[in-house]
Design a protein around this motif. Sequence first.
Motif, PDB file in Angstrom:
ATOM      1  N   ALA A 176     -14.831   2.843 -23.093  1.00  0.00           N
ATOM      2  CA  ALA A 176     -14.843   3.939 -23.896  1.00  0.00           C
ATOM      3  C   ALA A 176     -14.192   4.141 -25.126  1.00  0.00           C
ATOM      4  CB  ALA A 176     -14.402   5.322 -22.985  1.00  0.00           C
ATOM      5  N   VAL A 177     -12.826   3.684 -25.136  1.00  0.00           N
ATOM      6  CA  VAL A 177     -11.949   3.406 -26.193  1.00  0.00           C
ATOM      7  C   VAL A 177     -12.776   2.543 -27.277  1.00  0.00           C
ATOM      8  CG1 VAL A 177      -9.743   2.754 -27.412  1.00  0.00           C
ATOM      9  CG2 VAL A 177     -10.012   4.185 -25.061  1.00  0.00           C
ATOM     10  N   GLN A 178     -13.018   1.425 -26.894  1.00  0.00           N
ATOM     11  CA  GLN A 178     -13.593   0.107 -27.836  1.00  0.00           C
ATOM     12  C   GLN A 178     -14.895   0.631 -28.367  1.00  0.00           C
ATOM     13  OE1 GLN A 178     -14.180  -3.080 -25.255  1.00  0.00           O
ATOM     14  NE2 GLN A 178     -11.869  -3.273 -24.614  1.00  0.00           N
ATOM     15  N   GLN A 179     -15.915   1.452 -27.614  1.00  0.00           N
ATOM     16  CA  GLN A 179     -17.287   2.041 -27.937  1.00  0.00           C
ATOM     17  C   GLN A 179     -16.820   3.190 -29.114  1.00  0.00           C
ATOM     18  OE1 GLN A 179     -19.939   2.745 -24.899  1.00  0.00           O
ATOM     19  NE2 GLN A 179     -19.413   0.852 -23.845  1.00  0.00           N
ATOM     20  N   PHE A 180     -16.000   3.909 -28.841  1.00  0.00           N
ATOM     21  CA  PHE A 180     -15.710   4.876 -29.917  1.00  0.00           C
ATOM     22  C   PHE A 180     -15.306   4.403 -31.215  1.00  0.00           C
ATOM     23  CE2 PHE A 180     -12.596   7.477 -32.134  1.00  0.00           C
ATOM     24  CZ  PHE A 180     -13.298   8.641 -32.573  1.00  0.00           C
ATOM     25  N   PHE A 181     -14.369   3.418 -31.332  1.00  0.00           N
ATOM     26  CA  PHE A 181     -14.065   2.911 -32.797  1.00  0.00           C
ATOM     27  C   PHE A 181     -15.200   2.118 -33.260  1.00  0.00           C
ATOM     28  CE2 PHE A 181      -9.847   3.921 -30.948  1.00  0.00           C
ATOM     29  CZ  PHE A 181      -9.407   4.751 -32.094  1.00  0.00           C
ATOM     30  N   ALA A 182     -16.108   1.371 -32.271  1.00  0.00           N
ATOM     31  CA  ALA A 182     -17.029   0.435 -32.806  1.00  0.00           C
ATOM     32  C   ALA A 182     -18.131   1.187 -33.186  1.00  0.00           C
ATOM     33  CB  ALA A 182     -17.519  -0.368 -31.541  1.00  0.00           C
ATOM     34  N   GLU A 183     -18.465   2.255 -32.835  1.00  0.00           N
ATOM     35  CA  GLU A 183     -19.572   3.418 -33.374  1.00  0.00           C
ATOM     36  C   GLU A 183     -19.252   3.963 -34.644  1.00  0.00           C
ATOM     37  OE1 GLU A 183     -20.570   5.767 -30.099  1.00  0.00           O
ATOM     38  OE2 GLU A 183     -21.249   4.440 -28.799  1.00  0.00           O
ATOM     39  N   GLN A 184     -17.887   3.955 -34.872  1.00  0.00           N
ATOM     40  CA  GLN A 184     -17.492   4.693 -36.152  1.00  0.00           C
ATOM     41  C   GLN A 184     -17.311   3.539 -37.220  1.00  0.00           C
ATOM     42  OE1 GLN A 184     -17.732   7.818 -35.749  1.00  0.00           O
ATOM     43  NE2 GLN A 184     -17.912   7.711 -33.640  1.00  0.00           N
ATOM     44  N   ALA A 185     -17.375   2.218 -36.673  1.00  0.00           N
ATOM     45  CA  ALA A 185     -17.049   0.919 -37.342  1.00  0.00           C
ATOM     46  C   ALA A 185     -15.657   0.995 -38.085  1.00  0.00           C
ATOM     47  CB  ALA A 185     -18.023   0.940 -38.641  1.00  0.00           C
ATOM     48  N   TRP A 186     -14.798   1.512 -37.207  1.00  0.00           N
ATOM     49  CA  TRP A 186     -13.348   1.427 -37.420  1.00  0.00           C
ATOM     50  C   TRP A 186     -12.677   0.396 -36.734  1.00  0.00           C
ATOM     51  CZ3 TRP A 186     -12.783   7.359 -36.517  1.00  0.00           C
ATOM     52  CH2 TRP A 186     -13.236   8.082 -37.294  1.00  0.00           C
ATOM     53  N   ALA A 187     -11.595  -0.166 -37.438  1.00  0.00           N
ATOM     54  CA  ALA A 187     -10.764  -1.193 -36.866  1.00  0.00           C
ATOM     55  C   ALA A 187      -9.455  -0.675 -36.315  1.00  0.00           C
ATOM     56  CB  ALA A 187     -10.744  -2.392 -37.584  1.00  0.00           C
ATOM     57  N   PRO A 188      -9.102  -0.247 -35.402  1.00  0.00           N
ATOM     58  CA  PRO A 188      -7.802   0.688 -35.177  1.00  0.00           C
ATOM     59  C   PRO A 188      -6.735  -0.282 -34.996  1.00  0.00           C
ATOM     60  CG  PRO A 188      -9.050   0.407 -32.917  1.00  0.00           C
ATOM     61  CD  PRO A 188      -9.692  -0.222 -34.074  1.00  0.00           C
ATOM     62  N   GLN A 189      -5.514   0.346 -35.184  1.00  0.00           N
ATOM     63  CA  GLN A 189      -4.353  -0.181 -34.921  1.00  0.00           C
ATOM     64  C   GLN A 189      -3.860  -0.236 -33.813  1.00  0.00           C
ATOM     65  OE1 GLN A 189      -1.635   1.766 -37.907  1.00  0.00           O
ATOM     66  NE2 GLN A 189      -2.237   0.041 -39.406  1.00  0.00           N
ATOM     67  N   GLN A 190      -3.198  -0.806 -33.092  1.00  0.00           N
ATOM     68  CA  GLN A 190      -2.753  -1.115 -31.739  1.00  0.00           C
ATOM     69  C   GLN A 190      -1.374  -0.893 -31.580  1.00  0.00           C
ATOM     70  OE1 GLN A 190      -5.250  -3.324 -28.992  1.00  0.00           O
ATOM     71  NE2 GLN A 190      -6.820  -3.614 -30.587  1.00  0.00           N
ATOM     72  N   ALA A 191      -0.925  -0.270 -30.508  1.00  0.00           N
ATOM     73  CA  ALA A 191       0.739  -0.371 -30.233  1.00  0.00           C
ATOM     74  C   ALA A 191       0.793   0.117 -28.714  1.00  0.00           C
ATOM     75  CB  ALA A 191       1.425   0.509 -31.216  1.00  0.00           C
ATOM     76  N   LEU A 192       2.022  -0.137 -28.205  1.00  0.00           N
ATOM     77  CA  LEU A 192       2.160   0.483 -27.054  1.00  0.00           C
ATOM     78  C   LEU A 192       3.204   1.611 -27.267  1.00  0.00           C
ATOM     79  CD1 LEU A 192       3.122  -2.748 -24.763  1.00  0.00           C
ATOM     80  CD2 LEU A 192       1.365  -1.343 -24.670  1.00  0.00           C
ATOM     81  N   GLU A 193       2.890   2.673 -26.455  1.00  0.00           N
ATOM     82  CA  GLU A 193       3.757   3.961 -26.687  1.00  0.00           C
ATOM     83  C   GLU A 193       3.924   4.392 -25.158  1.00  0.00           C
ATOM     84  OE1 GLU A 193       3.662   8.299 -28.661  1.00  0.00           O
ATOM     85  OE2 GLU A 193       2.283   6.516 -29.665  1.00  0.00           O
TER      86      GLU A 193
END
Length: 214
Positions: free
Chosen positions: A69-86
């Motif tokens: 779900a997370v991967q598809q959300f950003f892919a459908e917006q054509a966004w490359a998210p930053q990733q980090a542990l929180e």
Amino acid sequence: MDAAFWHQRWEENRIGFHQRDFNRWLQEWWAAQAMDEPVLVPLCGKSRDMVWLAEQGHEVHGFELSPLAVQQFFAEQAWAPQQALEGPFQRFSHERIRLYLGDFFAARQLGRRYRLVYDRASLIALPAEMRARYAEQLATMVEQGGQILLVTIEYQPDPQQQPPFSVCELEVRRLFEPHFTVEVLGRQSEADHPRVVSGQLSYFDEVCYRLVRR
């Protein structure tokens, strides 16, 4: 429903709960809200409503169990998210939107409280035995005076075997009135819903509530 159930639903693309368009209740009700407040979106899936909220000026904090779900959300917006542990989560961020991958019931470990919450398909995704825990979780995360826009569905007959579940007004009040005032904002009958048209259900209604933390 355990984590494996939801992972399988996303892997098989059985996500009938996902809406391609922005939710009508959200657009009608949200104009009166303070746009500088962050919004909590539990069990967010890949909802495009988060994009709409960000466009209104909100920081959006979504919590989701499924990596797909997370991967598809950003892919459908054509966004490359930053990733980090929180904390116990893997955080995916792009501009105003942060998605936290992991178990929403661990969200209290982040130590945040909110004045605005949007729940369109979260409560109705949970079986009866998990809803009280979910309501208590929200009560601990919402500040006094904070508001939840809650959208549920009601239908009959109600076999309650798989989500989305029918959650009636009586149950909403039982779950939330210990900590929130509960106001019905509106009800929309969906006479053209496929399960109504086929005769499987006698009715299918979408109901919108405003919950205010006492």
